[in-house]
Every structure is written in C-alpha cells, then in structure tokens.
Scaffold this active site. Structure first.
Site, PDB file in Angstrom:
ATOM      1  N   THR A  14      -2.318 -52.183   8.066  1.00  0.00           N
ATOM      2  CA  THR A  14      -3.624 -52.235   7.415  1.00  0.00           C
ATOM      3  C   THR A  14      -4.462 -53.380   7.961  1.00  0.00           C
ATOM      4  O   THR A  14      -5.653 -53.217   8.259  1.00  0.00           O
ATOM      5  CB  THR A  14      -3.448 -52.397   5.892  1.00  0.00           C
ATOM      6  OG1 THR A  14      -2.578 -51.371   5.403  1.00  0.00           O
ATOM      7  CG2 THR A  14      -4.782 -52.286   5.183  1.00  0.00           C
ATOM      8  N   LYS A  77     -10.271 -46.293  -9.464  1.00  0.00           N
ATOM      9  CA  LYS A  77      -9.637 -47.325 -10.274  1.00  0.00           C
ATOM     10  C   LYS A  77     -10.710 -48.121 -11.012  1.00  0.00           C
ATOM     11  O   LYS A  77     -11.660 -48.618 -10.399  1.00  0.00           O
ATOM     12  CB  LYS A  77      -8.817 -48.260  -9.375  1.00  0.00           C
ATOM     13  CG  LYS A  77      -8.200 -49.442 -10.122  1.00  0.00           C
ATOM     14  CD  LYS A  77      -7.538 -50.409  -9.153  1.00  0.00           C
ATOM     15  CE  LYS A  77      -7.076 -51.672  -9.866  1.00  0.00           C
ATOM     16  NZ  LYS A  77      -6.539 -52.677  -8.932  1.00  0.00           N
TER      17      LYS A  77
END
Length: 500
Positions: A14, A77
């Site tokens: 990432t 979220k």
C-alpha cells in the site's frame, strides 16, 4: 530539458504504490519513478479501515469512487464502535463529522452540558448524524457532502489498483530483492540499490516503503527510533479474514479484551478480523484461541501473526531518503490511521519536492511536521487506554496507572475542568473526536462555557429539540447501507446523490 529527477521507491504494498501513483500522476514527466519490489516478500495487508482524508487523496488522483469501491470491495464507514473500553459492558461510538451545532466561541458540547443542568438529558450521541446513521445501518451521499465518511476496504486490492494507475502514468516496476543499499562515500547519501540479481538502480531521492524492516532509513542511514511501548503496550497482532454472516454495517468495531482489543471490519465480500494484545500479559497461543473463539463466519485465510513496536522514526527524512508508511513508525490501528499516515507523508513530500539539491530546511520542516502528526495521534490512542475504569486484569491496571505525556494530561484536564478542546497545527483529530472519546471513556466536564447561559431555557430547549429532530428526520430518509453499496457499486457511473 534537464534530465528527469530519479525517484526510487523501495518496496511495494500500500505504501509503495500510494507513493508511486501520487508522484507519477502529479509530477508527470518531471520525475522518473522506479519502484523495486519482490513477489517473494509479503506485505502486512491489514490496513482495511480508513478515515475521511482518504476521500481527498483519491480525488486528487482522479479516482472514480464507484470504480474504486468495486475494485477494493469497499464499504462506507461512518466511525468506530468501541466495546468494553471504559468498563466491561460499556460502549460508545467515535463518529466522523460534527455533533450538534457549534458557536464560534464554544463547541456544541457546552450547550449540551448546560442543557443537562436544566433537565435536558438526551444523550450527546443523538445530535450526531453520522453516529445515529451508523448504528441504524444507513448511508447515502448527501448534498453538500453533509455526511462525513471514509471506507472499509481490501488494502491489497487497493495497492493493485494503484499499481495499474502508476504504471499507466510511467512508473517502472523492477522485480527483485534488495541485497545492498549503496552509499556515496563523500556525502553519505544513498547512491543506489543493488539487487540480489546484481542489478544496480541509481536515484536522486529514495523512498523507504520496506515496512518494519526499514532497510534504507534505518538499516543504511541509522535515523533512530523512539519507542512508545511504555504508553502503548500492545506489541502483537493476529489478522484473519472470515465469511460475512450478515450485511456489512457502516462502521468498524474495536472490542477491548483483558490484554488488548479486537477489530472487526466488514467489507462487501468478507470481514476482516484481528486481535491486538500485549505479549507480557497474553501468550500467542492463547491470543489465537481467543480470536478464533470470537469470530463470526468460516475462516477464509490462515492467521497472520504480526509483531510490532509502537513508535516513530526520529528522522523520517534523512539525507536523500524519506520513510513512508511503517518504515517511518507504527501506530496500532485503533483509530484507523495507518493508511492516513502514508497519505500524509506522500502529500507532504509532494509539497516539498525539491527542484535541485535537497534543502536542509525542507528536511527539517518535513520532520517537524511528521513528528507532530505522530505525537498527536499517539496521544489520542493513549487516551483510550488511560481513561478507563477497568481494573479486571494486570493489563488494564497497568494502563490505568501508567504516566502519560504532559501534552495529553493537559488535554484531558482542560476538558475535565472546562469542557474545552483545542485543535492545534492541523491536528488530525478535531474537537468533536476528542469530545466523543473523552465522554465515551467517562471523562465528564465540571463546567461549561458561559456563552451557553445566554440562551433562555425555552430557547435552549428549542435549539436542542431542533437539532435532534434534524438528525432523526435525515436518518429516517436514508437507505440501508448494504443496499446502497450494492446499488452504487453495481452502477457503471456514480448514482445521483441522495436527497436528505
């Protein structure tokens, strides 16, 4: 035209691909980006829960949100539900966005606190749109970005998506393990990476995305590390993926246990689980048994055990090397800051990208800002452990008794005495975050700002009722989160914003 500046990224995952994608897309032909990674070296791959600044990062890169969510099996979220932190059986919610309506001189909590003295005893939570929507399992994109949100995602899939983008923008990927970091004998800077196959990759600026190994910033340049485990004692984690047993909810769960805590992160196609613990108080086999005894659905992967030391690199930019991600330091994922810290470092580097020689002033400013970010996040995480009524285990007794940084003591005691919270120097966590967590952990202010008493009781009652009603009516009109995600990700184009 001058030769393009050679930027070499050591490590993928990432961190590496977030850096490569952002630099290649922003700098274009001004920079020559090379990323070195080995398929034989795995990545941590557990940073699945994010915070709202990631939306800005994706927008800066021109990433279509619906495409991104399909590629990463992401869900929305709205915050984090904390179970068993103040005490066993207690719970509170740390949401994104705002609660109530602030006055320029004082946050909404002061009006709510004054209301308590007048018999208006509705919970603070009732005034937060994101919090109420999350607990009812609802979500929609609202006009004017009125709903603050982030993502729960498959970080490995996100890295693959960014790799495709970065390579499309000219990034060159080189496969291989790094055998040696070659230093320049005169300057002490990194001159090249030498791979096991003998390939030598020269560069002007090197980014260390090698994770906990920190091969460049520490292994070669010895930048130093500040260990914070005396404040954040957890040093181990186990990650495990399971089948979904119910529709995904728009929040992450952090469930405290007697030696740490457990996460539960629902994606579209599976649920991410993990147990974080302190090895002084819990053995690895017992930790694994505990995790396996508290998961929902069949396991899809083998348990992945991770050892870590919480802390920060003393210099995250040293000579011609910049640490990005875990090589620069580690904060346990209690408040989902791992990907954010990668993003913050990458964007900060882009703002300070040198034209010619690296300026020592740029390096000093970068390090000061990174250090302040890490310390502010550190204090916010310590708060969760320190402000607790739990005394049911040696771990929690240690947390309750441990000395804490003066900066956090000031924040807690200021709130306890006056109800005030101040955000300093672009601090990540805003006033509402501190208020929600401190109230949730049982810290109740002893007073409120006098501006609240300017309202007559009928005016205060009307204001509080209006704010609660606005939240209630808006949430009542929102669709189910899981259905909204399925519709949004099933569309070829982003669906129209819902009308709240």
């Amino acid at each position: 035209m001058a030769r393009p500046r050679r930027i070499v990224i050591a490590g993928g995952g990432t961190a590496g691909w977030m850096a490569a994608a952002a630099i290649a897309r922003t700098m274009g032909r001004i920079a020559e980006v090379t990323l070195v990674e080995s398929d034989a070296i795995g990545t941590i791959g557990v940073g699945e829960s994010t915070i709202p600044p990631m939306i800005t990062y994706n927008r800066l890169l021109g990433i279509n949100e619906a495409d991104f969510m399909r590629a990463t099996n992401a869900t929305f979220k709205l915050g984090i539900l904390f179970d068993n932190w103040k005490n066993v059986g207690d719970r509170y919610f740390h949401s994104f966005g705002l609660t109530g309506k602030d006055h320029w001189s004082a946050g909404f909590q002061h009006f709510w606190l004054y209301g308590l003295t007048k018999g208006h005893d509705q919970p603070y939570d009732d005034y937060c749109l994101e919090l109420v929507a999350a607990l009812q399992g609802k979500f929609a994109h609202l006009p004017d970005d009125a709903m603050n949100y982030a993502y729960q995602l498959d970080s490995t899939a996100y890295a693959k998506m960014l790799r495709t983008m970065a390579e499309g923008d000219g990034t060159r990927r080189v496969e291989g393990k790094i055998a040696q970091v070659e230093l320049d004998g005169e300057s002490g800077n990194i001159a090249a990476l030498v791979l096991e196959a003998g390939t030598r990759i020269e560069g002007d600026l090197f980014l260390d995305c090698t994770g906990f190994r920190a091969l460049l910033i520490e292994g070669a340049l010895h930048a130093g590390f500040d260990d914070w485990t005396h404040w954040l004692p957890c040093d181990s984690a186990i990650a495990l993926q399971t089948e979904n047993v119910r529709p995904p909810v728009p929040y992450t769960r952090a469930i405290a246990h007697d030696s740490g805590w457990q996460w539960r992160i629902p994606l579209q196609h599976r649920t991410g689980n993990g147990l974080v613990w302190c090895s002084r108080y819990l053995a690895q086999d017992a930790a694994l048994d505990r995790l396996l005894g508290n998961i929902e659905g069949e396991a899809l992967t083998k348990p992945n055990v991770i050892r870590f030391t919480t802390g920060a690199r003393r210099r995250q930019w040293h000579r011609n090397c910049v640490a990005i991600g875990l090589s620069g330091g580690f904060m346990e994922p209690l408040e989902s800051t791992s990907i954010h810290l990668i993003q913050r470092a990458v964007l900060r580097l882009l703002r300070m990208m040198p034209l010619g020689d690296v300026s020592p002033r740029d390096i000093a400013e970068f390090n000061d800002q990174q250090d302040e970010d890490m310390r502010q996040i550190r204090d916010f995480l310590i708060l969760h452990y320190k402000a607790t009524d739990r005394r049911d285990s040696a771990f929690w007794r240690y947390c309750a008794a441990m000395p804490i940084p003066d900066s956090l003591t000031q924040k807690i005691e200021l709130f306890r005495e006056t109800g005030r919270v101040f955000r300093r120097h672009e601090e990540l966590f805003a006033e509402n975050s501190w208020v929600q967590v401190m109230l949730g952990q049982g810290i109740m202010p002893q007073s409120h700002h006098p501006i609240a008493e300017k309202l007559r009781d009928d005016e205060l009652a009307k204001l509080l009722a209006m704010l609660r009603d606005t939240v209630s009516r808006t949430v009542a009109g929102l669709p189910d989160h899981a259905a909204y995600v399925a519709n949004y990700c099933g569309a070829r184009r982003p669906v129209a914003a819902a009308q709240g």
